[in-house]
Design an enzyme around this catalytic site. Structure first.
Site, short mmCIF file in Angstrom:
data_model
loop_
_atom_site.label_atom_id
_atom_site.label_comp_id
_atom_site.label_asym_id
_atom_site.label_seq_id
_atom_site.Cartn_x
_atom_site.Cartn_y
_atom_site.Cartn_z
N GLY A 187 0.32 -5.62 -7.97
CA GLY A 187 -1.02 -5.18 -7.54
C GLY A 187 -1.71 -4.41 -8.67
O GLY A 187 -2.87 -4.69 -9.02
N HIS A 188 -0.99 -3.44 -9.24
CA HIS A 188 -1.56 -2.68 -10.36
C HIS A 188 -1.85 -3.62 -11.54
O HIS A 188 -2.88 -3.51 -12.20
CB HIS A 188 -0.57 -1.62 -10.86
CG HIS A 188 -0.22 -0.57 -9.86
ND1 HIS A 188 1.04 -0.47 -9.29
CD2 HIS A 188 -0.95 0.43 -9.32
CE1 HIS A 188 1.07 0.56 -8.47
NE2 HIS A 188 -0.12 1.13 -8.45
N MET A 207 -0.55 5.93 -9.94
CA MET A 207 0.49 6.97 -9.86
C MET A 207 1.82 6.38 -10.35
O MET A 207 2.89 6.88 -10.01
CB MET A 207 0.61 7.48 -8.43
CG MET A 207 -0.70 8.12 -7.95
SD MET A 207 -0.48 9.38 -6.69
CE MET A 207 0.21 8.44 -5.38
O1 PAF Z 1 -4.32 4.75 -5.50
C1 PAF Z 1 -3.65 5.54 -6.20
O2 PAF Z 1 -2.65 5.18 -6.84
C2 PAF Z 1 -4.09 7.01 -6.29
O3 PAF Z 1 -4.61 7.45 -5.09
C3 PAF Z 1 -5.07 7.27 -7.45
C4 PAF Z 1 -6.37 6.52 -7.28
C5 PAF Z 1 -4.42 6.88 -8.77
C6 PAF Z 1 -5.42 8.76 -7.51
O4 PAF Z 1 -4.28 9.54 -7.70
#
Ligand code: PAF
Length: 280
Positions: free
Chosen positions: A35-36, A29
């Site tokens: 982390g991402h 999001m």
């Molecule tokens: O973990 C997240 O950022 C959200 O829940 C996801 C998996 C992108 C779904 O909108």
């Protein structure tokens, strides 16, 4: 390459599929943090192609939740992703994901009920729906999820299994600040004072882990974590659960999940720790 229309995303995905390329997918999001980026790194390592999606999904926020104020930092996100040379960043509009006549719901039953499902009743339905849709658009070989959202990971795993989706789910470890605070886009909400207090969530989990290892039963471990947390936070839940079913444990045998959600001012923090009672 930025892709904004679902049709173009799916067209690209079909092209990669035809060419026999493996595709790694990191759904996000936005408000990207380390982390991402650890998920992106893993995807780059494992696949020919890496796609990151940035979509603040309104369907997973309840009416009183923070959809409107959820941190958005597209420019910074794109600069971060540029350094990784990801192959595509999919940034759809809400109206393209949910056109006016959209009417399908997706619900993963039992796993969505405890823990975050109790206080956020629309959350996991919204997550399952958008993730299924994103999978259909990106057609990934592998999809990467961080274990901070442990319940979300289990639900997506179940969705994949139940619906025979041709996707391998890859869980990745929680990334923490030096003081133990689990990275989260919502940490941006914390004031300076709150930021100093926030690592006590992880400290409480560590205390719980120690207690489990010293022979305390799950109920006692839960109480120890609660007692520690209630000094600084408003507790949403504390659970000592089976890491596969999320059912509360009565006795320790094998692996156990210690998981918590708390409020610190207007910020909801979640965190968890897996303990292995066989290896202490
Ligand atoms: O973990 C997240 O950022 C959200 O829940 C996801 C998996 C992108 C779904 O909108």
């Amino acid at each position: 390459m930025i892709i904004s229309s679902p049709q173009s995303m799916q067209k690209k995905a079909l092209k990669w599929l035809k060419a026999g390329k493996s595709v790694g997918f990191v759904p996000t999001m936005g408000a990207l943090h380390e982390g991402h980026l650890s998920l992106v790194r893993a995807s780059k390592r494992d696949n020919d192609i890496t796609v990151v999606s940035i979509f603040v999904n309104p369907a997973q926020f309840g009416p009183t939740e923070d959809y409107g104020s959820y941190p958005r930092s597209l420019k910074m996100d794109l600069s971060a992703l540029k350094l990784f040379s990801v192959d595509a960043v999919f940034i759809p509009d809400v109206s393209d994901i949910y056109p006016e006549d959209f009417q399908t719901t997706v619900n993963v039953g039992k796993l969505s009920q405890p823990m975050c499902g109790k206080s956020r009743p629309v959350f996991f339905g919204g997550v399952a729906r958008v993730v299924l849709k994103l999978f259909n658009l990106v057609m990934p070989t592998r999809a990467y999820f961080g274990l901070k959202d442990y319940q979300q990971f289990l639900i997506i795993k179940q969705l994949i299994k139940d619906l025979n989706l041709p996707v391998i789910i890859v869980p990745r470890a929680i990334i923490r600040e030096k003081d133990g605070l689990a990275l989260s886009s919502r940490n941006a909400y914390l004031s300076k004072e709150e930021r100093k207090i926030a690592p006590r969530v992880y400290a409480a989990l560590e205390l719980g882990k120690e207690a489990a290892k010293s022979g305390k039963n799950p109920k006692q471990v839960q109480r120890i974590i609660e007692d520690h947390l209630k000094k600084n936070f408003v507790i949403d839940y504390v659970t000592v659960a089976d890491p596969l079913t999320l059912a509360s444990l009565k006795t320790f045998r094998g692996k156990a999940l210690l998981a918590v959600a708390v409020w610190l001012g207007k910020t909801r923090l979640i965190d968890n720790l897996l303990v292995n009672q066989d290896t202490h």
